[in-house]
Scaffold this motif. Structure first.
Motif, PDB file in Angstrom:
ATOM      1  N   UNK A 116      12.116   2.902 -12.577  1.00  0.00           N
ATOM      2  CA  UNK A 116      11.696   3.997 -11.708  1.00  0.00           C
ATOM      3  C   UNK A 116      12.496   4.179 -10.444  1.00  0.00           C
ATOM      4  N   UNK A 117      13.562   3.375 -10.236  1.00  0.00           N
ATOM      5  CA  UNK A 117      14.365   3.521  -9.027  1.00  0.00           C
ATOM      6  C   UNK A 117      15.072   4.870  -9.018  1.00  0.00           C
ATOM      7  N   UNK A 169       4.490   3.954  -9.855  1.00  0.00           N
ATOM      8  CA  UNK A 169       3.107   4.226 -10.225  1.00  0.00           C
ATOM      9  C   UNK A 169       2.285   4.687  -9.038  1.00  0.00           C
ATOM     10  N   UNK A 170       2.634   4.205  -7.828  1.00  0.00           N
ATOM     11  CA  UNK A 170       1.911   4.584  -6.617  1.00  0.00           C
ATOM     12  C   UNK A 170       2.347   5.937  -6.072  1.00  0.00           C
ATOM     13  N   UNK A 171       3.379   6.527  -6.664  1.00  0.00           N
ATOM     14  CA  UNK A 171       3.788   7.862  -6.265  1.00  0.00           C
ATOM     15  C   UNK A 171       4.893   7.933  -5.237  1.00  0.00           C
ATOM     16  N   UNK A 172       5.658   6.842  -5.057  1.00  0.00           N
ATOM     17  CA  UNK A 172       6.754   6.866  -4.084  1.00  0.00           C
ATOM     18  C   UNK A 172       7.759   7.966  -4.446  1.00  0.00           C
ATOM     19  N   UNK A 173       8.278   8.627  -3.419  1.00  0.00           N
ATOM     20  CA  UNK A 173       9.235   9.720  -3.632  1.00  0.00           C
ATOM     21  C   UNK A 173      10.644   9.191  -3.800  1.00  0.00           C
ATOM     22  N   UNK A 174      11.036   8.232  -2.963  1.00  0.00           N
ATOM     23  CA  UNK A 174      12.369   7.643  -3.006  1.00  0.00           C
ATOM     24  C   UNK A 174      12.214   6.142  -3.158  1.00  0.00           C
ATOM     25  N   UNK A 175      12.820   5.589  -4.211  1.00  0.00           N
ATOM     26  CA  UNK A 175      12.749   4.149  -4.450  1.00  0.00           C
ATOM     27  C   UNK A 175      14.171   3.616  -4.498  1.00  0.00           C
ATOM     28  N   UNK A 176      14.544   2.880  -3.457  1.00  0.00           N
ATOM     29  CA  UNK A 176      15.866   2.277  -3.371  1.00  0.00           C
ATOM     30  C   UNK A 176      15.774   0.854  -3.889  1.00  0.00           C
ATOM     31  N   UNK A 216       0.828  -1.207   0.000  1.00  0.00           N
ATOM     32  CA  UNK A 216       0.000   0.000   0.000  1.00  0.00           C
ATOM     33  C   UNK A 216       0.862   1.256   0.000  1.00  0.00           C
ATOM     34  N   UNK A 217       1.775   1.279  -0.944  1.00  0.00           N
ATOM     35  CA  UNK A 217       2.647   2.441  -1.098  1.00  0.00           C
ATOM     36  C   UNK A 217       1.799   3.682  -1.346  1.00  0.00           C
ATOM     37  N   UNK A 218       2.144   4.763  -0.635  1.00  0.00           N
ATOM     38  CA  UNK A 218       1.422   6.022  -0.747  1.00  0.00           C
ATOM     39  C   UNK A 218       2.300   7.078  -1.412  1.00  0.00           C
ATOM     40  N   UNK A 219       1.692   8.099  -2.019  1.00  0.00           N
ATOM     41  CA  UNK A 219       2.484   9.190  -2.593  1.00  0.00           C
ATOM     42  C   UNK A 219       3.433   9.779  -1.548  1.00  0.00           C
ATOM     43  N   UNK A 220       4.692   9.933  -1.926  1.00  0.00           N
ATOM     44  CA  UNK A 220       5.683  10.499  -1.029  1.00  0.00           C
ATOM     45  C   UNK A 220       6.435   9.485  -0.197  1.00  0.00           C
ATOM     46  N   UNK A 221       6.043   8.212  -0.244  1.00  0.00           N
ATOM     47  CA  UNK A 221       6.707   7.173   0.554  1.00  0.00           C
ATOM     48  C   UNK A 221       8.133   6.925   0.080  1.00  0.00           C
ATOM     49  N   UNK A 222       8.934   6.383   0.991  1.00  0.00           N
ATOM     50  CA  UNK A 222      10.226   5.805   0.628  1.00  0.00           C
ATOM     51  C   UNK A 222      10.056   4.297   0.586  1.00  0.00           C
ATOM     52  N   UNK A 223      10.652   3.667  -0.443  1.00  0.00           N
ATOM     53  CA  UNK A 223      10.439   2.233  -0.692  1.00  0.00           C
ATOM     54  C   UNK A 223      11.777   1.574  -0.990  1.00  0.00           C
ATOM     55  N   UNK A 224      11.976   0.388  -0.419  1.00  0.00           N
ATOM     56  CA  UNK A 224      13.129  -0.456  -0.725  1.00  0.00           C
ATOM     57  C   UNK A 224      12.635  -1.700  -1.445  1.00  0.00           C
ATOM     58  N   UNK A 225      13.247  -2.027  -2.586  1.00  0.00           N
ATOM     59  CA  UNK A 225      12.947  -3.271  -3.292  1.00  0.00           C
ATOM     60  C   UNK A 225      14.221  -4.106  -3.315  1.00  0.00           C
ATOM     61  N   UNK A 226      14.137  -5.311  -2.738  1.00  0.00           N
ATOM     62  CA  UNK A 226      15.286  -6.202  -2.626  1.00  0.00           C
ATOM     63  C   UNK A 226      15.123  -7.336  -3.629  1.00  0.00           C
ATOM     64  N   UNK A 241       9.962  -9.892 -11.244  1.00  0.00           N
ATOM     65  CA  UNK A 241       8.994  -9.429 -10.254  1.00  0.00           C
ATOM     66  C   UNK A 241       9.519  -8.210  -9.505  1.00  0.00           C
ATOM     67  N   UNK A 242      10.797  -8.237  -9.094  1.00  0.00           N
ATOM     68  CA  UNK A 242      11.365  -7.106  -8.371  1.00  0.00           C
ATOM     69  C   UNK A 242      11.370  -5.837  -9.195  1.00  0.00           C
ATOM     70  N   UNK A 243      11.732  -5.936 -10.463  1.00  0.00           N
ATOM     71  CA  UNK A 243      11.705  -4.767 -11.331  1.00  0.00           C
ATOM     72  C   UNK A 243      10.278  -4.251 -11.506  1.00  0.00           C
ATOM     73  N   UNK A 244       9.327  -5.155 -11.560  1.00  0.00           N
ATOM     74  CA  UNK A 244       7.926  -4.738 -11.640  1.00  0.00           C
ATOM     75  C   UNK A 244       7.467  -4.093 -10.341  1.00  0.00           C
ATOM     76  N   UNK A 245       8.022  -4.535  -9.207  1.00  0.00           N
ATOM     77  CA  UNK A 245       7.704  -3.898  -7.931  1.00  0.00           C
ATOM     78  C   UNK A 245       8.235  -2.467  -7.893  1.00  0.00           C
ATOM     79  N   UNK A 246       9.420  -2.264  -8.475  1.00  0.00           N
ATOM     80  CA  UNK A 246       9.952  -0.902  -8.595  1.00  0.00           C
ATOM     81  C   UNK A 246       8.980  -0.048  -9.401  1.00  0.00           C
ATOM     82  N   UNK A 247       8.526  -0.579 -10.534  1.00  0.00           N
ATOM     83  CA  UNK A 247       7.571   0.152 -11.364  1.00  0.00           C
ATOM     84  C   UNK A 247       6.284   0.410 -10.604  1.00  0.00           C
ATOM     85  N   UNK A 248       5.843  -0.567  -9.817  1.00  0.00           N
ATOM     86  CA  UNK A 248       4.625  -0.396  -9.027  1.00  0.00           C
ATOM     87  C   UNK A 248       4.763   0.700  -7.983  1.00  0.00           C
ATOM     88  N   UNK A 249       5.936   0.785  -7.343  1.00  0.00           N
ATOM     89  CA  UNK A 249       6.177   1.851  -6.369  1.00  0.00           C
ATOM     90  C   UNK A 249       6.147   3.214  -7.048  1.00  0.00           C
TER      91      UNK A 249
END
Length: 365
Positions: free
Chosen positions: A221-222, A198-205, A173-183, A188-196
């Motif tokens: 989108x990282x 699309x959800x509006x994450x500010x920082x995607x590590x 449930x990533x929200x706009x402005x969130x910071x997100x880590x994808x390990x 699937x992981x690259x798609x999770x980056x794209x999903x973060x």
């Protein structure tokens, strides 16, 4: 007869001609255009998921309907994505809005398929057995596609993209402005980056053991890329004002990476386990840290998605140019090349490998 990739026993793969099951009244025959090589397929081969053999691999696929039973409800010529987790719509989970946890799908690795040349009945991986030129599946197991969507690449909507984007949006449930880590930066992981994104994450590590994944991660989108190391948690905290990330998505399925993702999550944050791991490994937590950090630890099954609903949303992103179906594909291969693709997967190399079948009738595409 149709050509298919068969796991005859753990670790042994052969391209064989197989006889598909007879078409029932509610079934469709699909000429496969593309099928992704998923880590779940590797888990079937290396024994992690312990299926029955012989097994025709493959569950992430797309194609065109070439024949349909009278009650299938799908017209011949329709472009489709295959759905390996068709919910029953009547069990407790389905009736309570959790079709990805459907009791009829739970724990199933395969269903009886057709026959090998020697008459042996094979199992169809996750009910599809889609690493084949053609498949026969229930009409309920296909999701329609617009004709203008690239057909072979659309295969990834059936697993990698749906799972990764869904893990970010539905489970974390990533929200706009969130910071997100994808390990872990496989398909699937690259798609999770794209999903973060699309959800509006500010920082995607994004982090992976392979430094070569950085261009793929940034294209998805990282905002930052980290080579996985024992000091990963310290690095993540240093980049998030000492707190840790709001959401972490673990896309490997190992005890080490789950623990890293958990420890890199801030107090009150959410850590989502997306990778399918071994039952022989254990992740340890102590009672004090569970209380003190007040983190949420959940898993994401198939992106907590209902393909019948959520693929349409993904297609809107594709049409608007926000989602690239081919963005995670690094290898386009044949059935005979799948063992080598599994070897690359074991080494952590590349993104998604896609088996592409040449169309038999160009006009049908």
């Amino acid at each position: 007869m149709t050509s298919a990739l068969v796991a005859t026993r753990p670790g042994v793969l052969e391209v064989q001609d197989v006889e598909l099951p007879a078409l029932g009244p509610g079934d469709v025959r699909v000429e496969v255009a593309g099928v992704g090589v998923c880590h779940s397929d590797l888990s079937m081969v290396d024994g992690t998921l312990r299926p029955s053999y012989p097994l025709v691999l493959g569950h992430e696929a797309s194609g065109v309907v070439t024949e349909a039973g009278p009650s299938a409800g799908v017209p011949v010529g329709r472009h489709v994505v295959l759905n390996w987790a068709v919910p029953c719509d009547s069990c407790w989970h389905c009736e309570h809005g959790e079709p990805w946890l459907c009791s009829t799908v739970e724990g199933s690795t395969g269903t009886p398929g057709g026959r090998l040349a020697d008459g042996t009945t094979y199992q169809a991986c996750l009910g599809l057995g889609a690493m084949a030129e053609e498949v026969v599946v229930p009409g309920r197991a296909v999701v329609p596609l617009p004709d203008d969507v690239p057909l072979a690449e659309a295969a990834l909507l059936g697993c990698a993209i749906l799972t990764g984007v869904g893990a970010a949006g539905n489970a974390a449930r990533v929200q706009p402005g969130d910071s997100v880590l994808v390990v872990g930066l496989g398909g699937v992981g690259l798609s999770a980056v794209a999903g973060a994104r699309l959800a509006g994450a500010r920082k995607i590590l994004a982090t992976d053991i392979a430094e070569s994944k950085e261009p793929l991660a940034r294209a998805a989108g990282a905002t930052d890329f980290l080579v996985a190391s024992a000091g990963l948690v310290r690095q993540v905290r240093a980049m998030t004002d000492g707190r840790g990330v709001d959401r972490a998505l673990e896309c490997v399925g190992s005890a080490v990476t789950i623990r890293q993702a958990w420890s890199a999550t801030r107090r009150g944050g959410t850590c989502v386990v997306v990778g399918v791991g071994s039952p022989d490994h254990e992740v340890r937590f102590n009672p004090l840290e569970l209380f003190h950090f007040s983190r949420t630890l959940v898993s994401s099954v198939y992106g907590n998605s209902d393909p019948r609903r959520d693929i349409a949303g993904l297609l809107e992103h594709v049409a608007a140019g926000r989602l690239d179906l081919a963005g995670t594909i690094t290898d386009r291969i044949t059935l005979a090349d799948v063992p080598a693709a599994f070897d690359r997967m074991r080494r952590g190399e590349g993104g998604r490998a896609l088996v592409v079948f040449p169309p038999r009738d160009q006009e049908a595409r």
